[in-house]
Design an enzyme around this catalytic site. Sequence first.
Site, PDB file in Angstrom:
ATOM      1  CB  VAL A   1     -13.673  -0.381   5.661  1.00  0.00           C
ATOM      2  CG1 VAL A   1     -15.036  -1.111   5.737  1.00  0.00           C
ATOM      3  CG2 VAL A   1     -13.477  -0.099   7.294  1.00  0.00           C
TER       4      VAL A   1
ATOM      5  CE  LYS B   1     -11.133  -5.271   5.412  1.00  0.00           C
ATOM      6  NZ  LYS B   1     -11.047  -5.875   4.205  1.00  0.00           N
TER       7      LYS B   1
ATOM      8  CD  GLU C   1     -13.025   6.102   2.497  1.00  0.00           C
ATOM      9  OE1 GLU C   1     -13.607   7.319   2.862  1.00  0.00           O
ATOM     10  OE2 GLU C   1     -13.531   5.155   2.476  1.00  0.00           O
TER      11      GLU C   1
ATOM     12  N   GLY D   1     -11.037  -1.243   0.996  1.00  0.00           N
ATOM     13  CA  GLY D   1      -9.886  -0.748   0.076  1.00  0.00           C
ATOM     14  C   GLY D   1     -10.129   0.390  -0.812  1.00  0.00           C
TER      15      GLY D   1
ATOM     16  CB  VAL E   1      -1.097   0.065   1.031  1.00  0.00           C
ATOM     17  CG1 VAL E   1      -2.001   1.214   1.181  1.00  0.00           C
ATOM     18  CG2 VAL E   1      -1.747  -1.093   1.057  1.00  0.00           C
TER      19      VAL E   1
ATOM     20  N   GLY F   1      -5.412  -4.269  -2.781  1.00  0.00           N
ATOM     21  CA  GLY F   1      -4.434  -4.097  -3.845  1.00  0.00           C
ATOM     22  C   GLY F   1      -3.900  -2.825  -3.624  1.00  0.00           C
TER      23      GLY F   1
ATOM     24  N   GLY G   1      -1.350 -14.359  -4.867  1.00  0.00           N
ATOM     25  CA  GLY G   1      -1.264 -13.230  -4.162  1.00  0.00           C
ATOM     26  C   GLY G   1      -2.305 -12.617  -3.623  1.00  0.00           C
TER      27      GLY G   1
ATOM     28  CD  GLU H   1      -1.787 -11.258   4.432  1.00  0.00           C
ATOM     29  OE1 GLU H   1      -1.116 -11.656   5.581  1.00  0.00           O
ATOM     30  OE2 GLU H   1      -2.303 -10.016   4.336  1.00  0.00           O
TER      31      GLU H   1
ATOM     32  CG  ASP I   1      -9.825  -8.286   6.646  1.00  0.00           C
ATOM     33  OD1 ASP I   1      -8.750  -7.739   6.887  1.00  0.00           O
ATOM     34  OD2 ASP I   1     -10.443  -8.384   5.875  1.00  0.00           O
TER      35      ASP I   1
HETATM   36  N1  NAP Z   1      -2.506  -5.052   0.774  1.00  0.00           N
HETATM   37  C1  NAP Z   1      -3.592  -4.673   0.499  1.00  0.00           C
HETATM   38  O1  NAP Z   1      -4.249  -4.631  -0.420  1.00  0.00           O
HETATM   39  C2  NAP Z   1      -4.342  -3.848   1.502  1.00  0.00           C
HETATM   40  C3  NAP Z   1      -5.607  -3.543   1.507  1.00  0.00           C
HETATM   41  C4  NAP Z   1      -6.333  -3.014   2.576  1.00  0.00           C
HETATM   42  C5  NAP Z   1      -5.613  -2.707   3.865  1.00  0.00           C
HETATM   43  N2  NAP Z   1      -4.280  -3.058   3.941  1.00  0.00           N
HETATM   44  C6  NAP Z   1      -3.757  -2.657   5.045  1.00  0.00           C
HETATM   45  O2  NAP Z   1      -2.653  -1.844   4.883  1.00  0.00           O
HETATM   46  C7  NAP Z   1      -1.569  -2.101   5.762  1.00  0.00           C
HETATM   47  C8  NAP Z   1      -0.349  -2.387   4.999  1.00  0.00           C
HETATM   48  O3  NAP Z   1      -0.611  -3.537   4.252  1.00  0.00           O
HETATM   49  P1  NAP Z   1       0.524  -4.063   3.164  1.00  0.00           P
HETATM   50  O4  NAP Z   1      -0.244  -4.989   2.415  1.00  0.00           O
HETATM   51  O5  NAP Z   1       1.101  -2.862   2.229  1.00  0.00           O
HETATM   52  O6  NAP Z   1       1.681  -4.720   4.109  1.00  0.00           O
HETATM   53  P2  NAP Z   1       3.144  -4.949   3.499  1.00  0.00           P
HETATM   54  O7  NAP Z   1       3.236  -5.094   1.981  1.00  0.00           O
HETATM   55  O8  NAP Z   1       3.724  -5.805   4.500  1.00  0.00           O
HETATM   56  O9  NAP Z   1       4.069  -3.296   4.113  1.00  0.00           O
HETATM   57  C9  NAP Z   1       4.207  -2.937   5.224  1.00  0.00           C
HETATM   58  C10 NAP Z   1       5.812  -2.401   5.060  1.00  0.00           C
HETATM   59  O10 NAP Z   1       5.909  -1.590   6.272  1.00  0.00           O
HETATM   60  C11 NAP Z   1       7.167  -2.120   6.573  1.00  0.00           C
HETATM   61  N3  NAP Z   1       7.252  -2.190   8.180  1.00  0.00           N
HETATM   62  C12 NAP Z   1       6.929  -3.122   9.101  1.00  0.00           C
HETATM   63  N4  NAP Z   1       7.203  -2.862  10.357  1.00  0.00           N
HETATM   64  C13 NAP Z   1       7.856  -1.680  10.245  1.00  0.00           C
HETATM   65  C14 NAP Z   1       8.420  -0.914  11.318  1.00  0.00           C
HETATM   66  N5  NAP Z   1       8.754  -1.127  12.389  1.00  0.00           N
HETATM   67  N6  NAP Z   1       9.085   0.359  10.811  1.00  0.00           N
HETATM   68  C15 NAP Z   1       9.209   0.495   9.409  1.00  0.00           C
HETATM   69  N7  NAP Z   1       8.530  -0.177   8.293  1.00  0.00           N
HETATM   70  C16 NAP Z   1       7.975  -1.336   8.958  1.00  0.00           C
HETATM   71  C17 NAP Z   1       7.267  -3.473   6.069  1.00  0.00           C
HETATM   72  O11 NAP Z   1       8.652  -4.033   5.865  1.00  0.00           O
HETATM   73  P3  NAP Z   1       8.962  -5.519   5.950  1.00  0.00           P
HETATM   74  O12 NAP Z   1       8.738  -5.999   4.602  1.00  0.00           O
HETATM   75  O13 NAP Z   1      10.377  -5.677   5.971  1.00  0.00           O
HETATM   76  O14 NAP Z   1       8.413  -6.276   7.041  1.00  0.00           O
HETATM   77  C18 NAP Z   1       6.558  -3.360   4.693  1.00  0.00           C
HETATM   78  O15 NAP Z   1       7.870  -2.817   3.813  1.00  0.00           O
HETATM   79  C19 NAP Z   1      -1.880  -3.257   6.415  1.00  0.00           C
HETATM   80  O16 NAP Z   1      -2.581  -2.724   7.785  1.00  0.00           O
HETATM   81  C20 NAP Z   1      -3.079  -4.052   5.705  1.00  0.00           C
HETATM   82  O17 NAP Z   1      -4.093  -4.770   6.511  1.00  0.00           O
HETATM   83  C21 NAP Z   1      -3.594  -3.745   3.024  1.00  0.00           C
END
Ligand code: NAP
Length: 402
Positions: free
Chosen positions: A127, A200, A124, A129, A12, A297, A182, A185, A196
């Site tokens: 919940v 929400k 925003e 996306g 994200v 996404g 992908g 998880e 999850d």
């Molecule tokens: N992906 C989606 O489609 C989506 C959709 C809606 C909501 N979300 C929410 O958005 C959030 C992020 O999701 P994501 O999918 O983007 O996760 P992600 O790909 O795992 O990205 C998280 C990033 O934060 C870094 N990080 C973790 N701990 C950290 C710290 N202590 N200090 C600095 N950086 C740190 C991680 O590094 P490492 O990789 O080295 O751990 C990674 O680069 C989550 O809460 C998720 O539930 C995601």
Amino acid sequence: MIQMAVLGFGTVGSGVVEIIEQNAHRIERAVPEGLHVKYILDIRDFPDSPYGDRVVHDLDIILNDPEVRLVCETMGGKEPARTFTQKALERGISVCTSNKELVAAFGPSLLKTAREHNCSYLFEASVGGGIPLLDTLLSNLAQEDITSVTGILNGTTNYILTKMESEGADYKEVLSRAQAMGYAERNPAADVEGHDAGRKIAILSSLITGKNVGYEEIHVEGITGVTMDDIKAADELGYGIKLLGRCCVTEEGLEVITAPFCVKKSHPLYPVRDVFNAVLVHGNMVDDIMLYGRGAGKLPTGSAVVSDLIQMARADKPLVIRWDEEPMELVPFGMQKHCFWLRVENSIVDRVLALFTDSTELLHQDFSDFTVIMTGPVREDDFAQRTAGVEGILSVLRILES
Ligand SMILES: NC(=O)c1ccc[n+]([C@@H]2O[C@H](COP(=O)([O-])OP(=O)(O)OC[C@H]3O[C@@H](n4cnc5c(N)ncnc54)[C@H](OP(=O)(O)O)[C@@H]3O)[C@@H](O)[C@H]2O)c1
């Protein structure tokens, strides 16, 4: 330019940076000064990224830079996301996030900190996306008494259920495919066990009541028990099975649940397929509204985060979201009434039918290996009591009434 920082350069966070760079011309129509990502906080370095020179590893660099006005937290998880968010808000820096786990657990306290320090906390993207859902509820529907919100809030489970229905593939097979693509998880528990979607619907319920609906107070069931026999039988009877988050104002009070439901094919949520999300909202004046889009996404979720950043950048005073710490009393799960769907062995049909003779809309359909019985509305505790110890019940689902 309005200087900002991104905490967490993953899926994200990198989407947020990309949107801010690529759509700068669009963003400047809303925020003429423009948004500029000055810092990206992450654990890792990103030497191959065009934004690699903005990466820092120490939050204090961001907090001590008086130019930084906005932060988006896209790290995920409770800690250190909570501490980092708290610290930024305490400095008067507005924060937005896609982190539903954090918002569901600490939303009211973080909003309180934001109020106390004259800044904003928006979420925003937490919940639905990319669906502009929360702002629609809080702004466009502010005049409404929202009487129900029913949503397909988790793309992974909707993808699994859709593929089971359309391809006849079993749960495990589709889950592995979703993981390979992908969509799911490696540890899919939060999605498939309903947590999850539960988080929400807790956030949505809190926003429509203004009080705190604790995630732990909600009855949550996932899709791990849904079988191909359930899906095929539902299909033949004119239903699809969807994992729904639902909150509903009834005469007894606010009822909230997350569980797989049988949804009639004529219902607007039925055609929502694959990783898409949709939320059906009923307002007492506007009637039904349905919002539909990509629930996850990089770019769709990033887009919702950027919409919060734009709102915060444009605001000349803090944006207030009413979500108090005071707990919202829910109708206890046992007192909620639902229409039930039981798939039972043929040998126990009469016994089960006899349990529900007082049920107004009792229907049953004989398939060769089992029978499906559908009841009218029955209280959850009553249902559990009547069916306790009955052997030969193969599965129990709930049926979504209109
Ligand atoms: N992906 C989606 O489609 C989506 C959709 C809606 C909501 N979300 C929410 O958005 C959030 C992020 O999701 P994501 O999918 O983007 O996760 P992600 O790909 O795992 O990205 C998280 C990033 O934060 C870094 N990080 C973790 N701990 C950290 C710290 N202590 N200090 C600095 N950086 C740190 C991680 O590094 P490492 O990789 O080295 O751990 C990674 O680069 C989550 O809460 C998720 O539930 C995601």
